[in-house]
Design a protein around this motif. Structure first.
Motif, PDB file in Angstrom:
ATOM      1  N   GLU A 126      96.950 -19.957  56.617  1.00 42.30           N
ATOM      2  CA  GLU A 126      95.817 -20.651  57.228  1.00 42.30           C
ATOM      3  C   GLU A 126      96.327 -21.917  57.900  1.00 42.30           C
ATOM      4  N   PRO A 127      95.583 -22.454  58.871  1.00 46.42           N
ATOM      5  CA  PRO A 127      96.021 -23.693  59.508  1.00 46.42           C
ATOM      6  C   PRO A 127      96.150 -24.825  58.483  1.00 46.42           C
ATOM      7  N   LEU A 128      97.141 -25.660  58.677  1.00 47.71           N
ATOM      8  CA  LEU A 128      97.368 -26.847  57.865  1.00 47.71           C
ATOM      9  C   LEU A 128      96.791 -28.036  58.627  1.00 47.71           C
ATOM     10  N   VAL A 129      95.929 -28.817  57.986  1.00 48.08           N
ATOM     11  CA  VAL A 129      95.328 -29.982  58.640  1.00 48.08           C
ATOM     12  C   VAL A 129      95.706 -31.229  57.848  1.00 48.08           C
ATOM     13  N   LEU A 130      96.269 -32.194  58.569  1.00 50.35           N
ATOM     14  CA  LEU A 130      96.674 -33.477  57.987  1.00 50.35           C
ATOM     15  C   LEU A 130      95.903 -34.601  58.655  1.00 50.35           C
ATOM     16  N   TYR A 131      95.570 -35.617  57.891  1.00 56.65           N
ATOM     17  CA  TYR A 131      95.081 -36.878  58.446  1.00 56.65           C
ATOM     18  C   TYR A 131      96.181 -37.883  58.167  1.00 56.65           C
ATOM     19  N   VAL A 132      96.699 -38.473  59.237  1.00 56.02           N
ATOM     20  CA  VAL A 132      97.887 -39.303  59.131  1.00 56.02           C
ATOM     21  C   VAL A 132      97.602 -40.687  59.704  1.00 56.02           C
ATOM     22  N   THR A 133      98.023 -41.712  58.977  1.00 55.62           N
ATOM     23  CA  THR A 133      97.940 -43.089  59.448  1.00 55.62           C
ATOM     24  C   THR A 133      99.363 -43.611  59.599  1.00 55.62           C
TER      25      THR A 133
END
Length: 154
Positions: A126-133
């Motif tokens: 499945e797609p990997l989703v990251l929230y990155v700062t």
């Protein structure tokens, strides 16, 4: 305790009580209005998170999606990166070829500098989703391409 000491103690106590009586309470706080917020991702770190930046710093918040079988390529960052895995599983191979797997709901910090090169991969279906700062020295790119370490060719 003598009369002077008792008088001084009483005066100090009275002064403290008067000061407390004049402190504004939370009930007098100004309520907010017209503000809304959306949690984009939430994660728990495995340990203590330490973030630091010196001088003028670009702070960039970004969503990254890696398709199944995809990867970021080997790279490093000029500053620290705080990431939360929103969905999927991130497999990071580090400069020493050790592997770290981070699942949805987990957070981590990537250290800065060329000695900390790594590659992020999505080995799942499945797609990997990251929230990155990103906390980067002003004007720095989000990442710097890097050669794979010698151990990656083995």
């Amino acid at each position: 305790m003598g009369f002077k000491d008792r008088t001084r103690t009483a005066m100090v106590l009275a002064g403290c009580l008067a000061a407390l009586a004049t402190v504004p309470s939370a009930a007098n706080a100004t309520p907010g209005s017209g503000v809304s917020g959306t949690i984009l991702a939430q994660g728990v770190s495995e340990g203590t998170l330490k973030l630091k930046a010196r001088g003028k710093t670009d702070v960039v918040v970004r969503t990254i999606t890696i398709a199944p079988g995809g990867s970021t390529g080997w790279h490093s960052h000029a500053g620290q990166v705080l990431a939360v895995v929103k969905s999927g599983t991130l497999t990071r191979t580090l400069d020493d070829c050790s592997v770290e797997v981070t699942t949805a709901g987990k957070a981590f910090v990537e250290p800065s500098g060329p000695r900390h090169r790594h590659i992020g991969s999505n080995l799942g279906s499945e797609p990997l989703v990251l929230y990155v700062t990103y906390l980067l020295p002003q004007g720095s790119p989000l990442s710097n391409d890097a050669d794979a370490p010698p151990c990656a060719g083995k």
